[in-house]
Design an enzyme around this catalytic site. Structure first.
Site: not given
Ligand code: ADP
Length: 242
Positions: A23, A98, A137, A170, A181
């Site tokens: 994404k 999410r 990654r 990360r 996740r």
């Molecule tokens: P990925 O999709 O690779 O897990 P992201 O960079 O999108 O990673 O998100 C990293 C972390 O940030 C998530 O595991 C969560 O803890 C938090 N996070 C990001 N966006 C949201 C959201 N919309 N609601 C709740 N937590 C979020």
């Protein structure tokens, strides 16, 4: 040759999909082409963590565990970001919503901002492919650009080709946190996809350029704005490696 797409109406684009489905890569490819910002809530939260604030410390623990940040805090984060002026022609959301509660909040927010209903893409990829992608990654700590480790796993000398900063993994890209996740993603995904009934499925295990061309074709033919759409020749995308 790629193309630049301009709309006379603002566009709200949502990228749904598990972690590691590409994404962020697609958001970064589409953003300059469409002339609208790519908004990653994960990046916004990581910046808060790096700021050293009290909130950042609390968030870091949540991110490291792979759990979700609470909907109330995310509502504030997304509402203040989408109200900024660079979002007036639209935006690409990566990582929000999410949960169904977040999707409902976003519906109301888009309405209050005078934005049309979002175009939603659902990125599909197997858990095994996610695990193999994410454990390799790397990202640039300064600009966030995404890279992949060499097949032999060596990464010590790798530097960002944009700003020369060192690449790093990360903290949440380890097997245990990735599994958590993924579990949370799949737990929420069916509700989100029911909420956005008119979503477009995207097979995410393909070359980034192939996927972005497909997304642009779908966006161009989208029923809500076919006539407000023009296609202009432009420079090629920046090359992203994951
Ligand atoms: P990925 O999709 O690779 O897990 P992201 O960079 O999108 O990673 O998100 C990293 C972390 O940030 C998530 O595991 C969560 O803890 C938090 N996070 C990001 N966006 C949201 C959201 N919309 N609601 C709740 N937590 C979020």
């Amino acid at each position: 040759m790629t193309h630049e797409y301009r709309y006379s109406e603002p566009r709200a684009i949502i990228l749904l999909g598990p972690p590691g489905s590409g994404k962020g890569t697609q958001a970064a490819l589409l953003s300059p082409t469409l002339g609208i910002p790519a908004i990653s809530t994960g990046d916004m939260l990581r910046r808060e963590c790096q700021s050293g604030s009290e909130l950042g410390h609390a968030l870091q623990a949540i991110l490291n565990s792979g759990q979700l940040v609470c909907d109330e805090l995310m509502e504030q984060v997304i509402a203040s970001r989408l109200r900024q002026s660079d979002c007036r022609f639209g935006f690409i959301l990566d990582g929000y919503p999410r949960t169904v509660a977040q999707a409902r909040f976003l519906d109301a927010l888009l309405k209050s901002l005078g934005m049309p209903a979002p175009v939603v893409f659902d990125f599909r990829i197997s858990n095994d492919d996610v695990l193999s992608r994410l454990t390799r990654r790397l990202h640039c700590k300064d600009c966030g650009r995404i890279f992949s480790m060499n097949p032999n796993g060596t990464s010590d000398e790798m530097l960002c080709d944009r700003d020369g900063s060192k690449l790093e993994q990360r903290a949440d890209d380890n097997a245990a946190t990735i599994r958590e996740r993924l579990r949370l993603y799949h737990q929420n995904a069916s509700g989100l996809l029911r909420h956005y009934r008119r979503h477009h499925k995207v097979l995410a295990n393909r070359a980034p350029e192939e996927i972005s061309n497909e997304l642009l074709t779908i966006l161009g033919s989208h029923a809500s704005a076919p006539r407000s759409f023009t296609r202009v020749a432009s420079a090629t995308h920046a090359a992203y490696q994951v």
